[in-house]
Scaffold this motif. Structure first.
Motif, PDB file in Angstrom:
ATOM      1  N   CYS A 236     -24.286 -23.484  -0.553  1.00 20.41           N
ATOM      2  CA  CYS A 236     -24.903 -23.617  -1.873  1.00 20.41           C
ATOM      3  C   CYS A 236     -24.816 -25.045  -2.365  1.00 20.41           C
ATOM      4  O   CYS A 236     -25.752 -25.597  -2.902  1.00 20.41           O
TER       5      CYS A 236
ATOM      6  N   SER B 223     -20.002 -21.090  -3.924  1.00 15.28           N
ATOM      7  CA  SER B 223     -20.442 -20.762  -5.278  1.00 15.28           C
ATOM      8  C   SER B 223     -21.231 -19.461  -5.215  1.00 15.28           C
ATOM      9  O   SER B 223     -21.922 -19.206  -4.229  1.00 15.28           O
TER      10      SER B 223
ATOM     11  N   GLN C 192     -23.590 -18.794  -7.243  1.00 14.05           N
ATOM     12  CA  GLN C 192     -24.797 -19.042  -8.036  1.00 14.05           C
ATOM     13  C   GLN C 192     -26.088 -18.491  -7.451  1.00 14.05           C
ATOM     14  O   GLN C 192     -26.862 -17.823  -8.140  1.00 14.05           O
TER      15      GLN C 192
ATOM     16  N   LEU D 132      -8.936 -28.502  -4.881  1.00 16.01           N
ATOM     17  CA  LEU D 132      -8.323 -27.494  -4.022  1.00 16.01           C
ATOM     18  C   LEU D 132      -9.388 -27.114  -3.004  1.00 16.01           C
ATOM     19  O   LEU D 132     -10.587 -27.284  -3.270  1.00 16.01           O
TER      20      LEU D 132
ATOM     21  N   TYR E  98     -31.401 -27.176  -6.370  1.00 10.68           N
ATOM     22  CA  TYR E  98     -31.829 -26.089  -7.267  1.00 10.68           C
ATOM     23  C   TYR E  98     -31.994 -26.530  -8.720  1.00 10.68           C
ATOM     24  O   TYR E  98     -32.325 -25.738  -9.585  1.00 10.68           O
TER      25      TYR E  98
ATOM     26  N   ILE F   1     -15.090 -30.627 -15.782  1.00 10.81           N
ATOM     27  CA  ILE F   1     -14.540 -29.266 -15.748  1.00 10.81           C
ATOM     28  C   ILE F   1     -15.642 -28.224 -15.575  1.00 10.81           C
ATOM     29  O   ILE F   1     -15.382 -27.100 -15.162  1.00 10.81           O
TER      30      ILE F   1
ATOM     31  N   GLY G  87     -19.917 -27.810 -14.266  1.00  8.07           N
ATOM     32  CA  GLY G  87     -21.179 -28.357 -13.788  1.00  8.07           C
ATOM     33  C   GLY G  87     -22.242 -27.292 -13.957  1.00  8.07           C
ATOM     34  O   GLY G  87     -21.997 -26.123 -13.630  1.00  8.07           O
TER      35      GLY G  87
ATOM     36  N   PHE H  69     -24.074 -22.195 -15.161  1.00  4.64           N
ATOM     37  CA  PHE H  69     -23.056 -23.231 -14.968  1.00  4.64           C
ATOM     38  C   PHE H  69     -21.834 -22.661 -14.272  1.00  4.64           C
ATOM     39  O   PHE H  69     -21.675 -21.438 -14.166  1.00  4.64           O
TER      40      PHE H  69
ATOM     41  N   ARG I 230      -9.060 -26.465 -13.255  1.00  3.29           N
ATOM     42  CA  ARG I 230      -9.256 -27.760 -13.916  1.00  3.29           C
ATOM     43  C   ARG I 230      -9.090 -27.636 -15.417  1.00  3.29           C
ATOM     44  O   ARG I 230      -8.565 -28.538 -16.080  1.00  3.29           O
TER      45      ARG I 230
HETATM   46  O1  4AD Z   1     -19.984 -28.803  -9.823  1.00  2.00           O
HETATM   47  P1  4AD Z   1     -19.808 -27.658  -8.866  1.00  2.00           P
HETATM   48  O2  4AD Z   1     -19.734 -27.949  -7.437  1.00  2.00           O
HETATM   49  O3  4AD Z   1     -20.991 -26.658  -9.213  1.00  2.00           O
HETATM   50  C1  4AD Z   1     -21.297 -25.495  -8.589  1.00  2.00           C
HETATM   51  O4  4AD Z   1     -20.665 -24.981  -7.710  1.00  2.00           O
HETATM   52  C2  4AD Z   1     -22.487 -24.808  -9.209  1.00  2.00           C
HETATM   53  N1  4AD Z   1     -23.013 -23.843  -8.227  1.00  2.00           N
HETATM   54  C3  4AD Z   1     -22.054 -24.162 -10.477  1.00  2.00           C
HETATM   55  C4  4AD Z   1     -23.145 -23.378 -11.163  1.00  2.00           C
HETATM   56  O5  4AD Z   1     -24.025 -23.984 -11.705  1.00  2.00           O
HETATM   57  N2  4AD Z   1     -23.108 -22.077 -11.112  1.00  2.00           N
HETATM   58  O6  4AD Z   1     -18.484 -26.861  -9.280  1.00  2.00           O
HETATM   59  C5  4AD Z   1     -18.348 -26.333 -10.562  1.00  2.00           C
HETATM   60  C6  4AD Z   1     -16.964 -26.613 -11.120  1.00  2.00           C
HETATM   61  C7  4AD Z   1     -16.636 -28.078 -11.316  1.00  2.00           C
HETATM   62  O7  4AD Z   1     -17.100 -28.566 -12.537  1.00  2.00           O
HETATM   63  C8  4AD Z   1     -15.118 -28.067 -11.255  1.00  2.00           C
HETATM   64  O8  4AD Z   1     -14.575 -27.677 -12.513  1.00  2.00           O
HETATM   65  C9  4AD Z   1     -14.842 -26.977 -10.257  1.00  2.00           C
HETATM   66  O9  4AD Z   1     -15.977 -26.138 -10.215  1.00  2.00           O
HETATM   67  N3  4AD Z   1     -14.580 -27.523  -8.919  1.00  2.00           N
HETATM   68  C10 4AD Z   1     -13.358 -27.589  -8.345  1.00  2.00           C
HETATM   69  N4  4AD Z   1     -12.146 -27.214  -8.771  1.00  2.00           N
HETATM   70  C11 4AD Z   1     -11.092 -27.388  -7.928  1.00  2.00           C
HETATM   71  N5  4AD Z   1     -11.206 -27.891  -6.687  1.00  2.00           N
HETATM   72  C12 4AD Z   1     -12.412 -28.281  -6.202  1.00  2.00           C
HETATM   73  N6  4AD Z   1     -12.512 -28.749  -4.949  1.00  2.00           N
HETATM   74  C13 4AD Z   1     -13.556 -28.128  -7.039  1.00  2.00           C
HETATM   75  N7  4AD Z   1     -14.881 -28.365  -6.878  1.00  2.00           N
HETATM   76  C14 4AD Z   1     -15.469 -27.992  -8.030  1.00  2.00           C
END
Ligand code: 4AD
Ligand code: MG
Length: 445
Positions: A178, A199, A201, A232, A344, A369, A371, A413, A419
Motif C-alpha cells: 500500500c 496499511s 486503507q 517500529l 492514491y 503523527i 498522514g 487518514f 507516536r
Molecule cells: O503516513 P503513513 O505511512 O500513511 C499510511 O499508511 C496511510 N495508508 C494512512 C491512511 O491514509 N489511511 O502512516 C500513517 C501514520 C504516520 O503518520 C505515523 O504516525 C505512523 O502511521 N507510522 C509509524 N509509526 C511507527 N513506526 C513506523 N515505522 C511508522 N510508520 C508510520
C-alpha cells in the motif's frame, strides 16, 4: 474475615473479598484485605515497610513485629520486589508521610509466592531492559504507558462511534504494497509470496461502498531498517476512511478527534500524565482548528531559516521540527508535491503539481503523527497516478475496479498510536508505547 479463611476460598470468591488498592482511601480506619506484588520493601528489627502494587495502585503496608508475632515475622524474609507476591489484612490509616497519603497497618501477612531475586535492578541499559521485556512490562512506567494507550484508543473509538463509524477488519496478508515497495515484509504463503500489510486503507476504500464510514485499528508492518525513536517495524495504526468526504472535511475530522482525545486523556488519565511529567492542562489547551501550512509555504520558511531545501524535496523530521517549533498546537503540513506522495492521493485542482494530502505534525520535536489524504476517485486519474509512480496497474486491478463501480469522493487518514503516546507522555521512544517492540534487531522476547 481472617486472611486464611479468605485464602481458602476459590479465586472467584476471593475477588470480592480483596480490596483494590485504588479504592483504599474510601476505607479509612476500616479493615481490608489486599493482595499483590511487592513493589519495594525495607525493614528493621521490629518494623517492616512493604509497598504492595496490585495493578490499580501502590500502597505502603506497615508490619509491626509485636502485632504479627514471631512466626509470621520470620515468614517475611527473604522478600523480593517484583518477584514476591503477598496477601495481607490490615487497617487503612491516613498518613501524610506515606506515598499517596494512606497506609495499611498490617494484622495478618502471608507470602503467597516468594520467587527469586528479580533480575532487573536500577540504572540498567536500554538493551538489557529490552532483553528482559517480558519482566519489564510490569514496571510502573510501561504498565502506565499501556494503560494510557488503551485510554487513547477508547477515546478515539468513542469519538468515531459518535460520528457513525463502524470498525472493520482488513486482511494482514496482502498481495501488494500500500505504502511503497521497499518497506514491505515478504512472507512465504504456501507456494506463493504474500506481504504483511502496511496499511488497511486500500481495503477500507472498498468497504465504504457498503458502510460509508469505517475505521481500522490494526498492526501495520514496515520493513524499515532505521532505528529511530519514532519507527517500529510493527506498529498500531488507526485508519478511518470516509465516503463523501473531501480534503477539508478530512482535516476537520482529524483535528476534532485529536482535540477530543487530548481532553479525554486530561480528564481520565491525569495521574499517569503527571507521572510522565505532563501537566494535564497542556492537553486541555489543545484546541481545533489547527494551523494549515502548505508545502510551498513550508519550503519558503525553511529556506528563510537557512535550510538547504528546494521545491520537490521531501520533508524529514529535522524540517518538521523547524516548522512546528513555534507552535504548542499540532500543525497540518498540506499539499505536498505529487512526485513524493502516494499514488492514491488526489491531485490538488488549485495547484496540480501537488496533492490533497495532509500530515499532522505534533509539537515538541515529535513530527508526523497522522498522514491522510483525499483519494483519487476517478479511474483515469488513478491509472495516470500509478504510471507516474512506475507502478503496474495490473497489480491494482481490484482497487481500480472500485473506480468503475459506484465510485464516490472519499478521504481518510492513518494515525500511529505509539507516536501519539510518545508525544503526550514525552516518551523517549515509541517503543515504550507497545509491550513487545519490534525493530530491525529485535524479535524477542
Ligand atoms: O503516513 P503513513 O505511512 O500513511 C499510511 O499508511 C496511510 N495508508 C494512512 C491512511 O491514509 N489511511 O502512516 C500513517 C501514520 C504516520 O503518520 C505515523 O504516525 C505512523 O502511521 N507510522 C509509524 N509509526 C511507527 N513506526 C513506523 N515505522 C511508522 N510508520 C508510520
Ligand atoms: Mg506519512
Amino acid at each position: 474475615m481472617k486472611l486464611n479463611e479468605i485464602l481458602d476460598k476459590t479465586l472467584s470468591e476471593q475477588s470480592a473479598l480483596f480490596t483494590n488498592v485504588k479504592d483504599l482511601p474510601s476505607h479509612e480506619n476500616k479493615q481490608v484485605a489486599i493482595r499483590g506484588w511487592v513493589y519495594r520493601s525495607r525493614g528493621s528489627n521490629n518494623l517492616y515497610f512493604v509497598v504492595v502494587k496490585d495493578g490499580t495502585g501502590v500502597i505502603q503496608c506497615t508490619l509491626d513485629k509485636e502485632q504479627l508475632g514471631d512466626a509470621t515475622w520470620k515468614e517475611i524474609e527473604p522478600i523480593y520486589p517484583e518477584s514476591s507476591v503477598v496477601a495481607l489484612t490490615g487497617t487503612v490509616k491516613k498518613d501524610e508521610r506515606a506515598p499517596g497519603g494512606f497506609e495499611v497497618k498490617v494484622n495478618e501477612f502471608k507470602m503467597l509466592f516468594r520467587g527469586e531475586p528479580f533480575p532487573i535492578g536500577k540504572d540498567q541499559s536500554i538493551e538489557f531492559l529490552l532483553d528482559q521485556r517480558h519482566l519489564w512490562v510490569r514496571s510502573q512506567r510501561i504498565a502506565d504507558a499501556l494503560k494510557f494507550k488503551n485510554s487513547l484508543m477508547k477515546a478515539c473509538r468513542e469519538f468515531l462511534d459518535s460520528k457513525g463509524f463502524i470498525e472493520i477488519q482488513p486482511p494482514l496478508f496482502t498481495n501488494s504494497a500500500c505504502e511503497g515497495g521497499s518497506e514491505v515484509f515478504e512472507v512465504k504463503y504456501f507456494d506463493t509470496k504474500a506481504y504483511l500489510s502496511q496499511s488497511g486503507q486500500l481495503y477500507s476504500e472498498a468497504v465504504i461502498a457498503g458502510n460509508p464510514r469505517v475505521y481500522v485499528f490494526a498492526p501495520s508492518f514496515r520493513a524499515d531498517p532505521s532505528r529511530t525513536p519514532r519507527h517500529l517495524t510493527e506498529f498500531w495504526q488507526l485508519e478511518p476512511e470516509m465516503a463523501w468526504f473531501d480534503f477539508d472535511m478530512n482535516l476537520e475530522l482529524q483535528e476534532q478527534m485529536v482535540e477530543y482525545f487530548c481532553h479525554y486523556l486530561a480528564k481520565h488519565e491525569a495521574d499517569i500524565l503527571k507521572r510522565f511529567g505532563r501537566d494535564p492542562k497542556e492537553l486541555l489547551a489543545i484546541k481545533a482548528p489547527f494551523k494549515r501550512m502548505t508545502y510551498n509555504e513550508a519550503v519558503e520558511i525553511l529556506q528563510k531559516k537557512g535550510v538547504k531545501i528546494k521545491w520537490g524535496d521531501g520533508i524529514g523530521l529535522d524540517e518538521e521540527k523547524i516548522l512546528v517549533a513555534e507552535n504548542k498546537q499540532p500543525v497540518f503540513l498540506i499539499n505536498l508535491p505529487k512526485e513524493i506522495r502516494a499514488f492514491y492521493m488526489k491531485i490538488n485542482p488549485k495547484d496540480p503539481k501537488t496533492v490533497l494530502d495532509g500530515d499532522l505534525l505534533a509539537p515538541e520535536g515529535i513530527g508526523e503523527i497522522i498522514g491522510g489524504s483525499e483519494r483519487v476517485a476517478d479511474y483515469d486519474e488513478l491509472i495516470r497516478r500509478l504510471k507516474e509512480q512506475n507502478l503496474d496497474p495490473k497489480d491494482y486491478t481490484w482497487f481500480l475496479e472500485l473506480r468503475k463501480y459506484g465510485s464516490v469522493p472519499h478521504a481518510g487518514f492513518g494515525m500511529g498510536a505509539e507516536r501519539v503516546c510518545r508525544w503526550l507522555l514525552k516518551l523517549d521512544s515509541v517503543r515504550d508505547a507497545i509491550p513487545f517492540p519490534r525493530n530491525i534487531n529485535r524479535l524477542a522476547p
